[in-house]
Enzyme design. Structure first.
Site, PDB file in Angstrom:
ATOM      1  N   LYS A 161       0.827  -1.209   0.000  1.00  0.00           N
ATOM      2  CA  LYS A 161       0.000   0.000   0.000  1.00  0.00           C
ATOM      3  C   LYS A 161       0.862   1.260   0.000  1.00  0.00           C
ATOM      4  CE  LYS A 161      -4.197  -1.963   2.063  1.00  0.00           C
ATOM      5  NZ  LYS A 161      -3.823  -3.376   1.993  1.00  0.00           N
ATOM      6  N   GLU A 189      -3.765   6.552   8.439  1.00  0.00           N
ATOM      7  CA  GLU A 189      -4.678   7.309   7.588  1.00  0.00           C
ATOM      8  C   GLU A 189      -5.794   7.892   8.448  1.00  0.00           C
ATOM      9  OE1 GLU A 189      -4.647   5.146   3.198  1.00  0.00           O
ATOM     10  OE2 GLU A 189      -6.315   4.799   4.563  1.00  0.00           O
ATOM     11  N   HIS A 216     -14.912  -6.891   6.816  1.00  0.00           N
ATOM     12  CA  HIS A 216     -14.125  -6.370   5.689  1.00  0.00           C
ATOM     13  C   HIS A 216     -14.164  -7.268   4.456  1.00  0.00           C
ATOM     14  CE1 HIS A 216     -12.513  -3.212   8.285  1.00  0.00           C
ATOM     15  NE2 HIS A 216     -12.280  -4.141   9.188  1.00  0.00           N
ATOM     16  N   ARG A 257      -5.537  -8.440 -10.228  1.00  0.00           N
ATOM     17  CA  ARG A 257      -6.085  -9.740 -10.629  1.00  0.00           C
ATOM     18  C   ARG A 257      -7.564  -9.565 -10.964  1.00  0.00           C
ATOM     19  NH1 ARG A 257      -9.252 -10.370  -6.286  1.00  0.00           N
ATOM     20  NH2 ARG A 257      -8.474  -9.705  -4.242  1.00  0.00           N
TER      21      ARG A 257
END
Length: 497
Positions: free
Chosen positions: A118, A202, A237, A294
Site C-alpha cells: 500500500k 490514515e 471487511h 487480478r
C-alpha cells in the site's frame, strides 16, 4: 505476439470452472490442478486434463508454485491463469512463470510488487493527481513521531498494514491514549499474517462507501475503465453483495473515478484486468485505497453491464493482442447484482458450516447466472474459503435486478448446511439498501442473526394461518352438498352429463 493453445488454471472451485469455460470457447485446451480434497470437483471434470497437486491443505497443494510450473512443462502448457486468491498476486510466482518461458495471464511481476504494498502504491500514484486519504506516505517506525502525525490528522485514525488485506493488520484508534496499544497490535498482526510489520496511518472515514473501478489495459499501453462496482455491503471487511453500477455515482463522478483509476494503472505500467478500489465519504468525495492486480470475485456484474467477457480479454492481452475497443465504445447496459453464497450461519455470527449438500438446486430464468463449483451430494471442504457460489442477476434497471435476485434466492434450494442466502435476502429488502443510503457498516448497523429467526417464525405462523383458513373453507364448501340432499355420486353423474 504469442499464441496460447493450452492453459493451466492454478486455482479451484467456481473460478477455475469459470476460466475453463471461457478458454474452451476460445478453442484453448485446459489443464486443472486439484488437491486430494477436490478429486471429484467440477473443475476437474470439465478440464481436458487434470493433475493432483497434493494433500488438502493449500500450503501443500494450490500454493506449490514450483510443482505447478513443473506440471506445465510436462504437459506442454503455454500459459497459467491464477484466478484470484492463492498465488494470483504473488510476485515470485509471476517471475517464476516468466523465467520458465511460460505466459502469466495477468500483469507484470513489477506491477504486482508495486501495488502489493500500500505504501509503494501510494508513492507510485502520487504523480497522477489522484485523491488520497490524508495520512502518512511511509512506514511508521517512531511512536512519538507517529503520535504527532495522528494529532495533525485528527482522531479517529486508522493504522493499516502496508502488505495487508481483508482487514488484517488494521486498527481504528478513537483517542490518543489508545494509540500505542493499537499500534502494537497492528504491527503484531501484520507480521503474523504477511511477514511484514510495516504499518502507516490514515484518517479514519467513519461511514465510508467502498466503490471500485474495473480497468483493462493491453501491452501496447491502451487502458480503459469498465465503470464502477458498489461493494459496500460487507462483513468483517469481506464483501457480501456487489452491484454495478453504483446507485450513488453520477456520470460526472463516474468519469472522474474512471480517469483516476486509469492514472493508477499508468503509474505501474499495468496491463491485464485489474481493479482500483476507492473509499468514498458521506459527501461523495473519493480517495484511492488500493489496486488489486487480478480478476475480482465480483467481476460478473461488470460483464453483465458491459457485455465483455473479462477472462477472454485477459487471455487476449496475455497473448499480446491490443484491446479491440476504446473508452468511447463502452456503455452501461442495465443493472446487475451479485450475492456471495457462503457456507456460513448468519444466525450464529456467520460461523463457517461444513457438511454435505443434501439438496442443491440452482435457480433459473431470465437474467440469472450462477457461478459455482458444486453439485448435489458433494461435501463442503473445511480447507478453503467457504463460498459455495456467486448468484448474479441482471435487469433493465436496479429495481428489476433486485427483484430478480430476490426471486432467484427464493428458488435456490440448499439443505444440509447453513448458508447466507436468507441474510442476503434480508439486505435486499431493507430500506437502506433500496435507497442506496448505506455504507460498509450496514451489517453492524442493520442486521442481527435473531432477525432471521423472527422472520422464520413469522413465516411459520403465516403458513399455519393459511392452512387453517384453507381447511375451514373446504369444510364450509362441503356443507351445501349435504344440506341440498345431493350425494357426491349424484353430483358426479351431473358433471358427466
Amino acid at each position: 505476439m504469442a499464441q496460447i493453445n493450452k492453459i493451466l488454471i492454478a486455482n479451484r472451485g467456481e473460478i477455475a470452472l469459470r476460466i475453463i469455460r471461457s478458454a474452451k470457447e476460445m478453442g484453448i485446451k485446459t489443464v486443472a490442478i486439484f488437491s486430494e480434497a477436490d478429486r471429484n470437483a467440477l473443475h476437474v471434470r470439465h478440464a481436458d486434463e487434470a493433475v493432483c497437486i497434493g494433500p488438502p491443505p493449500s500450503s501443500e497443494s494450490y500454493l506449490q508454485a514450483d510443482k505447478i510450473i513443473s506440471i506445465c512443462k510436462d504437459l506442454g502448457v503455454d500459459a497459467i491463469h491464477p484466478g484470484y486468491g492463492f498465488l494470483s498476486e504473488n510476485t515470485d510466482f509471476a517471475k517464476k512463470i516468466s523465467d520458465a518461458g511460460l505466459i502469466f495471464v495477468g500483469p507484470s511481476a513489477e506491477a504486482i510488487e508495486v501495488m502489493g504494498s500500500k505504501l509503494a502504491a501510494k508513492n507510485a500514484v502520487s504523480k497522477y493527481d489522484i485523491p488520497m486519504v490524508p495520512g502518512t506516505d511511509k512506514a511508521i517506525t517512531n511512536i512519538k513521531e507517529a503520535k504527532k502525525t495522528a494529532q495533525s490528522i485528527g482522531y479517529p485514525i486508522l493504522i493499516k498494514a502496508s502488505a495487508g488485506g481483508g482487514g488484517k493488520g488494521m486498527r481504528v484508534v478513537e483517542k490518543e491514549e489508545d494509540f500505542e496499544e493499537q499500534m502494537e497490535r497492528a504491527v503484531s498482526e501484520a507480521l503474523s499474517s504477511f511477514g511484514d510489520g510495516a504499518v502507516f496511518i490514515e484518517k479514519y472515514i467513519s461511514s465510508p462507501k467502498h466503490i471500485e473501478i474495473q480497468v483493462l489495459g493491453d501491452q501496447q499501453g491502451n487502458i480503459v475503465y469498465l465503470f464502477e462496482r458498489e461493494c459496500s455491503i460487507q462483513r468483517r471487511h469481506q464483501k457480501v453483495i456487489e452491484e454495478a453500477p453504483s446507485p450513488v455515482v453520477s456520470p460526472k463522478m463516474r468519469e472522474a473515478m474512471g480517469t483516476a483509476a486509469i492514472g493508477v494503472a499508468k503509474a505501474c505500467n499495468y496491463y491485464g484486468a485489474g481493479t482500483v478500489e476507492f473509499i468514498v465519504d458521506e459527501q461523495l468525495n473519493f480517495y484511492f485505497l488500493e489496486m488489486n492486480t487480478r480478476l475480482q470475485v465480483e467481476h460478473p456484474v461488470t460483464e453483465n453491464i458491459t457485455g465483455i467477457d473479462l477472462v477472454k480479454e485477459q487471455i487476449r492481452i496475455a497473448e499480446g493482442k491490443p484491446l479491440g475497443f476504446e473508452q468511447k465504445d463502452l456503455k452501461i447496459h442495465g443493472h446487475s447484482v451479485e450475492v456471495r453464497v457462503y457456507a456460513e450461519d448468519p444466525k450464529n455470527n456467520f460461523l463457517p458450516d461444513i457438511g454435505t449438500l443434501q439438496t442443491y438446486i440452482r435457480p433459473q430464468g431470465p437474467g440469472i447466472r450462477v457461478d459455482d463449483g458444486f453439485e448435489q451430494g458433494m461435501d463442503i471442504p473445511i480447507y478453503y474459503d467457504p463460498m459455495i457460489s456467486k448468484l448474479i442477476s441482471h435487469g433493465k434497471d436496479r429495481e428489476e435486478a433486485i427483484q430478480r435476485m430476490i426471486r432467484a434466492i427464493d428458488e435456490y434450494e440448499i439443505t444440509g448446511i447453513a448458508t447466507t442466502l436468507d441474510c442476503c435476502k434480508y439486505v435486499l429488502n431493507h430500506e437502506a439498501f433500496l435507497s442506496g443510503k448505506f455504507d460498509t457498516n450496514f451489517i453492524d448497523k442493520h442486521f442481527k442473526g435473531e432477525y432471521l429467526e423472527e422472520e422464520a417464525s413469522m413465516d411459520t405462523k403465516s403458513i399455519a394461518a393459511a392452512l387453517a383458513s384453507h381447511l375451514m373453507t373446504q369444510s364450509t364448501e362441503s356443507k351445501p352438498l349435504i344440506n341440498n340432499g345431493t350425494s357426491a355420486q349424484k353430483q358426479k353423474s351431473k358433471w358427466k352429463n
